[in-house]
Design a protein around this motif. Structure first.
Motif, PDB file in Angstrom:
ATOM      1  N   GLN A  30       0.870  -1.161   0.000  1.00 48.37           N
ATOM      2  CA  GLN A  30       0.000   0.000   0.000  1.00 48.37           C
ATOM      3  C   GLN A  30       0.908   1.211   0.000  1.00 48.37           C
ATOM      4  N   HIS A  46      -2.962   3.354   5.045  1.00 49.87           N
ATOM      5  CA  HIS A  46      -4.116   3.209   4.154  1.00 49.87           C
ATOM      6  C   HIS A  46      -5.020   2.064   4.568  1.00 49.87           C
ATOM      7  N   LEU A  94      -4.990  -4.944  -6.105  1.00 50.03           N
ATOM      8  CA  LEU A  94      -4.310  -4.635  -7.365  1.00 50.03           C
ATOM      9  C   LEU A  94      -3.437  -5.793  -7.826  1.00 50.03           C
TER      10      LEU A  94
END
Ligand code: ADP
Length: 827
Positions: free
Chosen positions: A477, A482, A493
């Motif tokens: 991240q 986050h 992702l």
């Protein structure tokens, strides 16, 4: 005797000795060559008896002996020495005739063969001396070659040895070569000649580095060879050959200096063997080892992160469950805690799904299921699904298709949906203001394929340039905070990228801090052909079970149009019992299609019965109606039908409609768990501060530093249960503001959204250096021993790994606050 003019001229310029004698051997003519060799001037010689001239016994003897023959007409040849072997002359002696053919004298012509004669002598002598050694040579040759020598000629012996040694050199394994000091090749073996495409080994003679290699290779070889010849020291070294065709070979070369009999270096002899395959193997093994080590590291890292991620929702679930058990809670409170359990459970489920997808992708177990699909419809469906999330943040959600983007493609709908939901979900998550859009364009199209670019654009927080490369790595991240602030474990992702690559596509990101990000996927899709034998429902035909409730023969028609093998047609009076039986057999139907006109039961009543029966597993209900007015549709939907189709319906249209409805149904089912996972609102007032109880001088004063809302409720309740006065800080900044030595004990969560727990404790210890030290216990999801040691050396007194239970907290409090507890007991 008269001497003719012609004779005078001939004898004058001849290269040979020419002498004319009378019959009584008196010299009549004596040419310049005779003058030179005999050392007598012509004037002095003429008239003298030739046989007495100089020391020439052999000639004189032969002359006298054979005078008669000569005079009879024979030409006599005599080899004779003059002046004690100073000269060796080869004489030709003939008679000289008068005009009446009567002999008048002798003509003598001689050639100087002194040099030739000496050579002959020398040769003879050497032959004689060599004869002695030739015996040794025979033995030596037989020893070397192992063959019996029959030829007697010396040259044959030499040839034998030469060709034998040549044969050895030619056949020596590896690549053998030798050169002079100037780096000019003088010879090589057969392998070397073949390597350089030379017709014969001799063709290497005279070649230089420039002739055989490119500059890079030649320079490398020259450097090593020069060093060997300069130092005279042998070397064994791995050398690289960059071939002209681009291949790279590695040779292990041993090189020695060649010396003459005085020990001077006169060149170099080298032997190289090709170790390219070994080197490649070595490299392969090295890389495999590195990969194995990296995989091991990644596995440990994966386990460490995943155990941390799993512990957080687990803390919520287990803690809330314990709270519900031990407190006499009001129903609203119970409901609130159960809601927390379900939120944490959904979060856990999402995490498990992501982890399983990730593991499947990593193990190459994820397979694409390509089927005909409508890309526009899919993206619109996803939009409908995510709109509430965007709306909740007052974000505008936009969609744009370039006009040339094809609708009907072949793709794996589930995979594409996951990709787009991940990207759009992130875009919404990381955007506080503005809009999130999806844009689809076609950059290349043929009659069979279209390459599409699907871009997800937001106006959110952006990603720093240096982090853009790593966000596709698992668990990464942009900022550790986050995960706390926005939720997520950093797997989205990674999965998205792997899914895009599974479709042979690429994904990239461009982003600017505080301006927004664009994620761009480029994927090539096969286009659906008009004549395609594929049908829309085909993708689900074998997996989705359908029950068709119809009292007319039309039920069978519908069955044929959908999936004859995975569906059943039933009359209305058997419908409910068939469904019950399917539940009991744990083989429930996924879709129930009910005709509006049933004989024995109202379809809405049947729907109610089905939906009420099993809350856990509910099929998708579809009704076939005669009249598709809005009112009717609304009515049946209110009764629990998910889709309402109007009769008559064409087979293809039925499949399209059912496919769309089923995918919508699945998405909504997934969405229910997804939205349950969205992070709780952040910022604003902290609801937990209201939980702080009244101060009491005798109570333990505890600071709880925790950012996760559910964990915060659980731990706060535990501490209150243990009769503590609890103060709460929700992040590192608040913790540092509140931290002072008035607390009896501090519980510090390490993964805070703004400042890491390690920095918080370091700063606190720095500030209170030399003063009374408040015990600080860290709470962490990382169970690894290395993490514990890191925290302890930063200044915490103890480490507790989540989930933490009441009894453990009680023990820790007793350990660190014994004195205070005794005082309060006395009071
Ligand atoms: P997560 O589940 O943590 O969001 P992802 O793999 O989806 O994991 O994203 C990894 C990280 O990439 C996020 O934690 C965030 O830091 C960054 N990121 C992803 N998408 C965006 C975006 N649209 N805007 C800003 N940052 C993003």
């Amino acid at each position: 005797m008269e001497i003719s003019n012609d004779f005078a001229i001939w004898s004058q310029y001849s290269q040979e000795i020419i002498i004319l004698l009378s019959l009584d051997y008196k010299i009549l003519a004596f040419n310049p060559v005779a003058e030179k060799i005999y050392g007598w001037h012509k004037q002095k010689a003429i008239g003298k008896n030739f046989l007495n001239l100089g020391a020439q016994h052999q000639l004189s003897a032969a002359f006298l002996e054979r005078t008669k023959e000569i005079l009879a007409g024979e030409t006599v040849r005599v080899k004779a020495e003059l002046y004690e072997q100073q000269y060796t002359l080869e004489w030709t002696v003939a008679r000289k005739l008068n005009v009446d053919n009567s002999p008048v004298g002798f003509l003598l012509v001689a050639q100087d063969v002194t040099r030739l004669y000496k050579l002959e002598q020398a040769l003879k002598k050497s032959e004689e001396s060599v004869y002695g050694t030739s015996q040794e040579l025979i033995e030596f040759t037989e020893l070397v070659t192992g063959q019996e020598i029959r030829e007697k000629s010396l040259i044959e012996y030499a040839k034998n040895i030469y060709s034998y040694l040549e044969g050895i050199i030619a056949a020596v394994p590896g690549f053998v070569y030798w050169m002079n000091r100037e780096g000019i090749y003088l010879g090589c073996n057969d392998n070397m000649a073949t390597l350089y495409n030379l017709k014969s080994r001799k063709d290497i003679i005279g070649k230089t580095y420039e002739d055989l290699y490119n500059k890079k290779t030649g320079d490398g070889y020259r450097k090593i060879d020069t060093q060997v010849m300069f130092t005279g020291k042998p070397i064994t070294i791995a050398e690289t050959l960059y071939a002209l065709d681009g291949t790279i070979c590695v040779y292990l070369s041993s090189k020695v200096a060649l010396r003459d009999k005085f020990g001077n270096v006169i060149g170099l002899l080298g032997n190289s063997i090709d170790i390219t395959a070994q080197k490649q193997n070595e490299q392969f093994l090295k890389e495999a080892k590195e990969r194995a080590e990296a995989a091991n590291l990644a596995k440990s890292e994966f386990l460490s992160v995943i155990s941390h991620e799993f512990r957080i929702p687990l803390t919520g679930i287990l803690g809330m469950a314990q709270l519900i058990q031990m407190q006499n809670l009001k129903p609203e409170k119970q409901k609130e805690y159960v809601q927390h359990i379900s939120t944490a459970g959904a979060h856990l489920l999402n995490l498990i799904n992501d982890t399983l997808d990730f593991a499947k992708l990593e193990a190459n177990k994820f397979e694409l299921a390509l089927a005909p699909m409508d890309l526009h419809a899919l993206i619109e469906e996803i939009f409908t699904m995510l709109r509430p999330l965007a709306k909740a943040k007052a974000l505008e959600l936009l969609i744009h298709f370039e006009p040339d983007v094809p609708h009907l493609i072949w793709g794996d709908k589930r995979v594409l949906r996951q990709i787009i939901i991940n990207l759009l979900g992130n875009a919404i998550k990381f955007t506080e203001m503005g809009n999130v859009s999806i844009r689809v364009e076609c950059i290349e199209q043929t009659s069979d394929f279209a390459t599409l670019v699907i871009s997800v654009i937001d106006t959110g927080i952006g990603i720093p340039e240096e982090k853009q490369g790593m966000i596709f790595d698992h668990f990464s991240q942009v900022d550790a905070s986050h995960s706390r602030r926005y939720g997520g474990a950093g797997l989205g992702l990674t999965i998205t990228k792997q899914l895009v690559e599974l479709m042979s596509g690429t994904i990239s990101v461009t982003s600017q801090i505080a301006k927004g990000s664009t994620f761009r996927c480029v994927i090539k899709f096969a286009l659906q052909k008009e004549a395609s034998a594929q049908t829309p429902w085909m993708a689900y035909e074998s997996t989705v079970r359908i029950l068709i409730v119809d009292d007319t023969p039309r039920g069978n028609v519908i069955q044929r149009q959908l999936s004859p093998s995975n569906s059943q047609v039933i009359s209305s009076n058997e419908a409910f019992s068939t469904l019950l039986a399917s539940y009991q057999l744990s083989d429930p139907y996924d879709i129930v299609i009910i005709d509006q006109r049933l004989e024995n039961i109202d379809p809405c009543e049947l729907a109610r019965l089905i939906l009420q029966h099993d809350e856990l597993y509910q099929p998708m209900l579809v009704i076939l109606i005669d009249n598709g007015s809005v009112n009717t549709k609304n009515f049946v939907k209110a009764a629990g039908f998910f889709e309402c189709l109007t009769k008559p319906i064409q087979p293809f249209a039925l499949q399209v409609a059912l496919t769309a409805a089923w995918e919508n149904w699945i998405e909504q089912r997934e969405m229910r768990s997804l939205s349950a996972c969205m992070p709780l609102s952040h910022g604003g007032t902290n609801p937990m501060t209201a939980l702080n109880n009244n101060d009491s001088t005798h109570k333990l004063k505890v600071l709880l530093v925790e950012d996760d809302e559910i964990v915060k409720i659980v731990h706060n309740n535990y501490l209150q249960e243990l009769d503590c006065f609890v103060d709460i800080a929700s992040n590192g900044k608040e913790a540092l503001e509140k931290l002072n030595s008035t607390y009896d004990l501090v519980f510090l969560d390490m993964g805070l959204p703004d400042i890491h727990g390690i920095d918080v404790i370091k700063e606190f210890r720095k500030r209170t250096r030399g003063k009374k030290q408040t015990p600080v216990v860290s709470l962490t999801g990382y169970g690894a021993e290395s993490s514990k040691q890191e925290f302890m050396s930063a200044g915490v007194d103890d480490v507790m790994v989540k989930p933490v239970f009441l009894e453990q907290l009680e023990k820790i409090i007793q350990k660190y606050c014994k004195e205070k507890l005794q005082v309060s007991e006395e009071c």
